[in-house]
Write a protein that holds these residues in place. Sequence first.
Motif, short mmCIF file in Angstrom:
data_model
loop_
_atom_site.label_atom_id
_atom_site.label_comp_id
_atom_site.label_asym_id
_atom_site.label_seq_id
_atom_site.Cartn_x
_atom_site.Cartn_y
_atom_site.Cartn_z
N VAL A 143 0.85 -1.20 0.00
CA VAL A 143 0.00 0.00 0.00
C VAL A 143 0.88 1.24 0.00
O VAL A 143 1.97 1.26 0.58
N ARG A 144 0.38 2.26 -0.71
CA ARG A 144 0.92 3.62 -0.63
C ARG A 144 -0.17 4.48 -0.04
O ARG A 144 -1.31 4.46 -0.54
N VAL A 145 0.17 5.23 1.00
CA VAL A 145 -0.84 5.98 1.73
C VAL A 145 -0.40 7.43 1.90
O VAL A 145 0.74 7.70 2.31
N PHE A 175 -2.59 0.81 8.22
CA PHE A 175 -3.48 -0.22 7.70
C PHE A 175 -3.02 -1.56 8.25
O PHE A 175 -1.83 -1.75 8.52
N ASP A 176 -3.93 -2.51 8.42
CA ASP A 176 -3.49 -3.89 8.61
C ASP A 176 -4.21 -4.82 7.67
O ASP A 176 -5.25 -4.50 7.12
N TYR A 191 -5.39 -12.30 10.79
CA TYR A 191 -4.45 -11.18 10.75
C TYR A 191 -3.11 -11.63 10.20
O TYR A 191 -2.62 -12.71 10.56
N ARG A 192 -2.51 -10.79 9.36
CA ARG A 192 -1.20 -11.13 8.83
C ARG A 192 -0.14 -10.07 9.09
O ARG A 192 0.95 -10.38 9.54
N SER A 193 -0.44 -8.80 8.82
CA SER A 193 0.63 -7.80 8.95
C SER A 193 0.06 -6.38 9.05
O SER A 193 -1.11 -6.15 8.76
N THR A 194 0.93 -5.49 9.46
CA THR A 194 0.58 -4.09 9.70
C THR A 194 1.57 -3.20 8.97
O THR A 194 2.74 -3.55 8.86
N THR A 195 1.11 -2.06 8.52
CA THR A 195 2.04 -1.11 7.92
C THR A 195 3.02 -0.59 8.98
O THR A 195 2.61 -0.14 10.04
N ARG A 196 4.30 -0.65 8.65
CA ARG A 196 5.35 -0.09 9.51
C ARG A 196 5.88 1.15 8.82
O ARG A 196 6.27 1.07 7.65
N PHE A 197 5.90 2.25 9.53
CA PHE A 197 6.36 3.50 8.92
C PHE A 197 6.81 4.43 10.03
O PHE A 197 6.46 4.23 11.19
N ASP A 198 7.58 5.43 9.65
CA ASP A 198 8.04 6.39 10.63
C ASP A 198 6.85 7.05 11.31
O ASP A 198 5.91 7.49 10.65
N LEU A 210 -8.19 -5.19 3.92
CA LEU A 210 -7.31 -4.17 4.51
C LEU A 210 -8.17 -3.22 5.34
O LEU A 210 -9.18 -2.71 4.85
N ASN A 211 -7.77 -3.00 6.59
CA ASN A 211 -8.50 -2.07 7.46
C ASN A 211 -7.84 -0.69 7.43
O ASN A 211 -6.63 -0.58 7.55
N PHE A 212 -8.65 0.34 7.30
CA PHE A 212 -8.17 1.73 7.22
C PHE A 212 -7.76 2.26 8.60
O PHE A 212 -8.20 1.77 9.64
N PRO A 213 -6.96 3.35 8.61
CA PRO A 213 -6.59 4.03 9.84
C PRO A 213 -7.80 4.44 10.69
O PRO A 213 -8.86 4.76 10.14
N LEU A 214 -7.61 4.43 12.00
CA LEU A 214 -8.72 4.72 12.92
C LEU A 214 -8.81 6.18 13.33
O LEU A 214 -9.88 6.70 13.61
#
Lengths: 351, 351
Positions: free
Chosen positions: A73-75, A94-95, A106-113, A135-139
């Motif tokens: 994903v690009r966000v 996202f996860d 569940y498999r993975s989560t976006t890791r970012f700064d 894919l679940n969106f940001p809360l």
Amino acid sequence: MALEKADASGIRWLDPREAPFRITGLKWISSDKVYRRLPVKPDWEIRKAVDSLANSTAGAQIHFQTDSEKILVRVWLPRRSGMYHMPATGQSGFDLYVGPPGELQYRSTTRFDAGASKYEVTLLDESKQNRNVVLNFPLYNGVQKVQVGLVAGCSLTAPPAFDSEGPIVVYGTSITQGGCAARPGMAYSNILSRRLNLEFVNLGFSGNGKGEPELAKLINQIDNKKMVVLDYEANVSEDIRNTLENFIDILRFQNPRMPILVMSKILYSRETSGSNDARARQDRAEFQRRLVETKRSAGDQNIFFLDGSTLLGEHAYECTVDGVHPTDLGFLKMANTMEPVIKKILANASE
Amino acid sequence: MALEKADASGIRWLDPREAPFRITGLKWISSDKVYRRLPVKPDWEIRKAVDSLANSTAGAQIHFQTDSEKILVRVWLPRRSGMYHMPATGQSGFDLYVGPPGELQYRSTTRFDAGASKYEVTLLDESKQNRNVVLNFPLYNGVQKVQVGLVAGCSLTAPPAFDSEGPIVVYGTSITQGGCAARPGMAYSNILSRRLNLEFVNLGFSGNGKGEPELAKLINQIDNKKMVVLDYEANVSEDIRNTLENFIDILRFQNPRMPILVMSKILYSRETSGSNDARARQDRAEFQRRLVETKRSAGDQNIFFLDGSTLLGEHAYECTVDGVHPTDLGFLKMANTMEPVIKKILANASE
């Protein structure tokens, strides 16, 4: 499906607003085109805070099937993260879940700064085989733009249907919105969505679930609802007594037989102290229970009450990050308690 | 007890390194005076990363009793927070538990700007009555200085004793250190400490639980240990085969009958994919189980094995923030599974 060309690493970047992707939880996206939980121009005026919070994408999901070995994903976010009691993964990430409907894992989560307002993350890099993906969106942040990256030449097909059409709408507070889950999939509306294989529309507005009539009217604009859950006591406190019946009546006027579940607030850790908080909460729960009973006695058999103080179960006081907002532990327990209640209501409603 | 004078709001600020406060989990604090998990100048050279991570205060606790209506903390941190998958409350915060030993209940967490390197927070503001208090230190940051604020003129007395003297030492990884709990009290060593009413020394070093002999020798410097838990497979992977026996032998040479619990790693979410990860993990768990069996067959009846893949139980794949690091949900489940195992070992050891 309008594809951008594959990039140098063989990834094609796709817009999930276009078929065969399906976006759920955002009922106005087909007309407004933006990732937002309420209409861009609501027919009834809403407070500024609610208008702003509607841009947080809590409860939104992207569904599709693909045999791509990689899923990226690009966000693009409107603002950086920076809550002190909720990690950036839950606020702005996202996860990814994979598996058949009703058995998503569940498999993975976006890791970012943590300070990033744009990120690109590989969420899956495995063998080529067809998978059903959610894919679940940001809360607690908005999403200006999101692209899904798949290996060029892979398959991309429509996701399987939910068990039945029509969403469950949950209206409420920061807790409803998913504060403070560690990742989006652990907000209770998302847990219940994958367990029941139903669409959920999350209308939790942090600090602003005030039970205004305008919100009831906007909920009425959502077609074909299976149920509405009212979980907003924590934001109004004693004002639940002044707002709840009117809110219910507006919903009921348009949907005479749709199930409505009134849910009182969860336990806060402060209640252990023997303060007046516990008694006041019990009184408000009793008010809500009685209001539901009164409606039922008057002939409305499709309204129900759930005592929120039961939701966190054993170890209730361990279930929050700050005495108020559930952690993933609290949200799983909430979902565990809500699931059979909702299932029973839906089963009776469909008889 | 060297008191600072009460400030303008009637709060006196105290140094918890001085009696009648008791600090647990930091075995070198009485000689070194600093909040650190290993000696400032270890007798054996340790890697720079371990040396740096020893300044994170995971597992440290402040114990005391007071009838103060208010309990505050002032905290000076060496660096700001900013992990993407762990909130500042868990990384750099304190949380407060109140109640009799063995029945401590969570009450509140320090709330502060996620970018702060110094904060002052009121953790309790209730009726005046004597309370047994435990404060848990930050998990992923150091503490240069901390003061506890109590109402001037209140009582301050020594805390009740643990159920027995001597700590349980857990040696391991980021997971052992408490990544990614939402608040410090939810690291598994802290959960177990309050349930068993025993001191725990947390020697989890994020990414750096490598099983070096130097760490075994430093653990040997801790007097009167009740048990050592070895939970470091996740940081060494196949190198567990080259390091574990030597590590055990160093511990055992000094403590012929002290219980040692070898624990293999927890499930990662990636294992659902049918990759080789699951098989490799099973093989490593089997290696550890057999090593323990071999030791037992050779006459060492005080070494035990716990299969880490059982720790997260039902919904195992929901229990992490990123597929690897447990959330509060994961840590509570780990503690639930570890508690009876440790209790049984201790019960037999004391017979």
